[in-house]
Design a protein around this motif. Structure first.
Motif, PDB file in Angstrom:
ATOM      1  N   THR A 110      73.854 -21.289   9.946  1.00  0.00           N
ATOM      2  CA  THR A 110      74.920 -21.284   9.442  1.00  0.00           C
ATOM      3  C   THR A 110      76.165 -20.968  10.718  1.00  0.00           C
ATOM      4  OG1 THR A 110      74.924 -18.559   9.415  1.00  0.00           O
ATOM      5  CG2 THR A 110      74.031 -19.799   7.653  1.00  0.00           C
ATOM      6  N   LYS A 125      63.551 -20.971   8.720  1.00  0.00           N
ATOM      7  CA  LYS A 125      64.874 -20.601   8.810  1.00  0.00           C
ATOM      8  C   LYS A 125      64.892 -19.454   9.940  1.00  0.00           C
ATOM      9  CE  LYS A 125      68.823 -18.726   6.105  1.00  0.00           C
ATOM     10  NZ  LYS A 125      69.462 -18.402   4.879  1.00  0.00           N
ATOM     11  N   THR A 177      75.324 -17.708  12.365  1.00  0.00           N
ATOM     12  CA  THR A 177      74.228 -17.739  13.286  1.00  0.00           C
ATOM     13  C   THR A 177      74.322 -18.622  14.372  1.00  0.00           C
ATOM     14  OG1 THR A 177      73.085 -19.427  11.806  1.00  0.00           O
ATOM     15  CG2 THR A 177      72.673 -17.015  11.385  1.00  0.00           C
ATOM     16  N   GLU A 213      67.041 -16.385  11.416  1.00  0.00           N
ATOM     17  CA  GLU A 213      67.956 -15.533  10.789  1.00  0.00           C
ATOM     18  C   GLU A 213      68.510 -14.933  11.967  1.00  0.00           C
ATOM     19  OE1 GLU A 213      65.903 -12.804   8.596  1.00  0.00           O
ATOM     20  OE2 GLU A 213      65.459 -14.156   6.877  1.00  0.00           O
ATOM     21  N   GLU A 214      69.678 -13.907  11.874  1.00  0.00           N
ATOM     22  CA  GLU A 214      70.273 -13.565  12.908  1.00  0.00           C
ATOM     23  C   GLU A 214      69.681 -12.219  13.624  1.00  0.00           C
ATOM     24  OE1 GLU A 214      74.865 -11.469  13.633  1.00  0.00           O
ATOM     25  OE2 GLU A 214      74.110 -12.072  11.614  1.00  0.00           O
ATOM     26  N   ARG A 215      68.501 -11.880  12.885  1.00  0.00           N
ATOM     27  CA  ARG A 215      67.807 -10.717  13.475  1.00  0.00           C
ATOM     28  C   ARG A 215      66.986 -11.497  14.443  1.00  0.00           C
ATOM     29  NH1 ARG A 215      64.464  -6.307  10.289  1.00  0.00           N
ATOM     30  NH2 ARG A 215      63.539  -8.199   9.043  1.00  0.00           N
TER      31      ARG A 215
END
Length: 556
Positions: free
Chosen positions: A178, A148, A181, A150-152
């Motif tokens: 998502t 996955k 993202t 993530e946005e970070r």
């Protein structure tokens, strides 16, 4: 002694409740102090950690930059940047297939400690795989598979990917994207190198199906793969509108892969509507979907001459009027050196420029002829005067210079003075150059709107020539029957006939590869056989195969 012993024992105990309160207050203050100390003393350290990645200057080495930025962002365990494993050569078994299970059993029966399992399954650890250029070892493609994002992490990529000057492709396979993202990923793309043209987002189904945002008008993506994303008819509608509408069109996307989705007849109709006015897409795959005959007929119809709708006819007339007004506004500037007669007819459009050329060029040719005759006569007189004398007088040279100056003031090409028969040819050359200049002024550098293409009027209806830019269409493993094949047969017959005409040399001629296998019809179907026979001479891959086999046949 016991009383004396109890007194000091009591006396210190007496003030203890007070001291307990005071000590309790002290301990509470101490607790507050201990709680406040990490807030006041350690908070700046905590605040500096997210700021450190911003202060870090990337070196252009993805492995170093990604590790450093992850460490500064607080990641203790983060994926490593590793080269992408190359495909293995042809497998040569050292043992028979019957012996292979025995060998596998022996390997599995060995040591099953944690270290051995980790070493065996290191392939499944999250990694950032990169493909390097063979010459300078710069990163060409980035592959993220099975973990996955993530946005970070995308924020970290937005800092370490832009310095990669040779980055061409980003592949995200099952990374749990998502809609949020995806928006962050789209914002990352313009920051990357201008060489980035390929994006693959496979196995990332989104609830809102906002993949069309990757095909915005300002997008520079040329190759987009959206396989296995559960795209249905609603998502296909958004993608079709991103390909083209009545007032906008995507001009950067060259290939689009929509295989292994849930697109049906309605979705195929939306994609066909997007192909009506799109003149950039060359490669389209709709394999492994749910398209039936109705959707197949819509796709086939847009690839041959089709009728314009009422709204398209109205928009075409508006564009023609706008183009005519622009050309009329430019025509006075193009005929500044000519007569004002060309400006009197404001309804002629492009022909206004041609009409304004005639009064400008005919006097020029007449003056050329007159000057040529005069100069020829003067030249003959000069020759007659030169014969009796041995030398040339200086006044004759000055006269010739004055004539040249005068001719330069009247005619732009003084080199054609002595030759009498080249007067009309000079006018033709001037006219050609003038026409070229007027075409450059009148035609903008932008791509011409497909609605302004030459059309055909039949029985009061307007027909466009159809989309001949699409070269590859893959409809393998859908639900098309012989009814849908009839539509594609008509399309292929029309494109084959058009490719033989003289006008085919001016532009694209249509499909070169059409894949319709594994649908709901027999491979021995006569319609399918005719389509294959018509497409065989058009397919460049099938043409290349005999050439490769010729040397082998010659050697034998």
């Amino acid at each position: 002694m016991s009383g004396e012993a109890s007194a000091p024992g009591v006396s210190p105990r007496a003030p203890r409740p007070g001291t307990q309160k005071s000590s309790g207050a002290v301990t509470k203050k101490g607790d507050r102090a201990t709680k406040e100390k990490p807030v006041t003393v350690l908070q700046p350290v905590g605040e500096e950690e997210p700021k450190n990645p911003e202060e870090y200057q990337c070196t252009g080495v993805l492995e170093t930059d990604f590790a450093e930025l992850c460490t500064r962002s607080g990641y203790t365990d983060f994926p490593k940047v590793v080269p992408r494993p190359r495909p293995h050569p042809a497998f040569v078994p050292s043992a028979s297939m019957s012996e292979k299970p025995a060998l596998d059993d022996q390997r599995l029966s060995g040591s099953c400690s944690l270290n051995s399992l980790e070493s065996k399954y290191v392939f499944f650890r999250p990694t950032v795989q990169v493909e390097l250029e063979p010459e300078d070892k710069s990163v060409k493609e980035v592959f993220i598979r099975g973990w996955k994002v993530e946005e970070r992490i995308l924020g970290i990529f937005s800092k370490c990917l832009p310095p990669l000057s040779q980055l061409q492709a980003i592949n995200l396979w099952k990374v749990g994207l998502t809609d949020k993202t995806l928006t962050a990923f789209i914002a990352l793309l313009p920051l990357c190198a201008p060489t980035l043209r390929k994006v693959s987002l496979e196995g990332n189904p989104l609830p809102e199906q906002s993949y069309h945002k990757l095909m915005a008008l300002d997008s520079t993506i040329s190759h987009l793969s959206l396989r296995n994303n559960d795209i249905d008819d609603h998502g296909a509608q958004l993608l079709g509108q991103a390909l083209s509408t009545l007032h906008s069109c995507n001009r950067s996307l060259v290939s689009l892969n929509l295989g292994f989705n849930h697109i049906g007849d309605a979705g195929a109709g939306y994609i066909a509507d997007g192909l009506r006015l799109n003149r950039a897409l060359l490669w389209l795959s709709l394999a492994h979907n749910r398209i039936q005959d109705q959707g197949a007929l819509k796709l086939a119809e847009v690839l041959r001459p089709f009728e314009l709708t009422h709204t398209e006819v109205v928009e075409r007339r508006r564009l023609l009027l706008e183009k005519g007004s622009q050309e009329r506004s430019r025509s006075p500037s193009s005929s500044r050196h000519g007569d004002s007669k060309g400006e009197k007819n404001p309804f002629t459009g492009v022909s206004n420029v041609a009409l304004s050329e005639k009064p400008d060029k005919t006097p020029a040719t007449k003056t050329l002829k007159g000057l040529g005759k005069k100069k020829d006569k003067s030249g003959d007189g000069a020759k007659r005067e030169e014969k009796p004398g041995s030398g040339q007088s200086p006044t004759q040279g000055t006269l010739k210079k004055d004539d040249a100056k005068a001719s330069k003031g009247k005619v732009t090409i003084p080199e054609q003075k002595p030759n009498k028969g080249k007067g009309p040819k000079i006018g033709n050359k001037e006219k050609r150059s003038f026409l070229l200049e007027s075409e450059l002024v009148s035609e903008p550098s932008e791509v011409v709107n497909p609605l302004l293409e030459p059309v055909e009027h039949r029985e009061g209806k307007v027909f466009m020539p159809g989309n001949r830019v699409l070269l590859h269409l893959n409809l393998t493993r859908n639900r098309i029957t012989e009814v849908g094949l009839e539509g594609f047969l008509a399309t292929v017959q029309h494109q084959a006939q058009f490719s033989k005409s003289k006008s085919a040399a001016k532009g694209p001629v249509g499909l070169l590869c059409l894949s319709l296998a594994k649908n709901y019809f027999s491979p021995q179907c006569p319609t399918y056989t005719m389509i294959q026979e018509l497409m065989l001479p058009r397919d460049p891959i099938s043409k290349a195969k005999p050439r490769e086999e010729e040397p082998a046949a010659a050697s034998t």
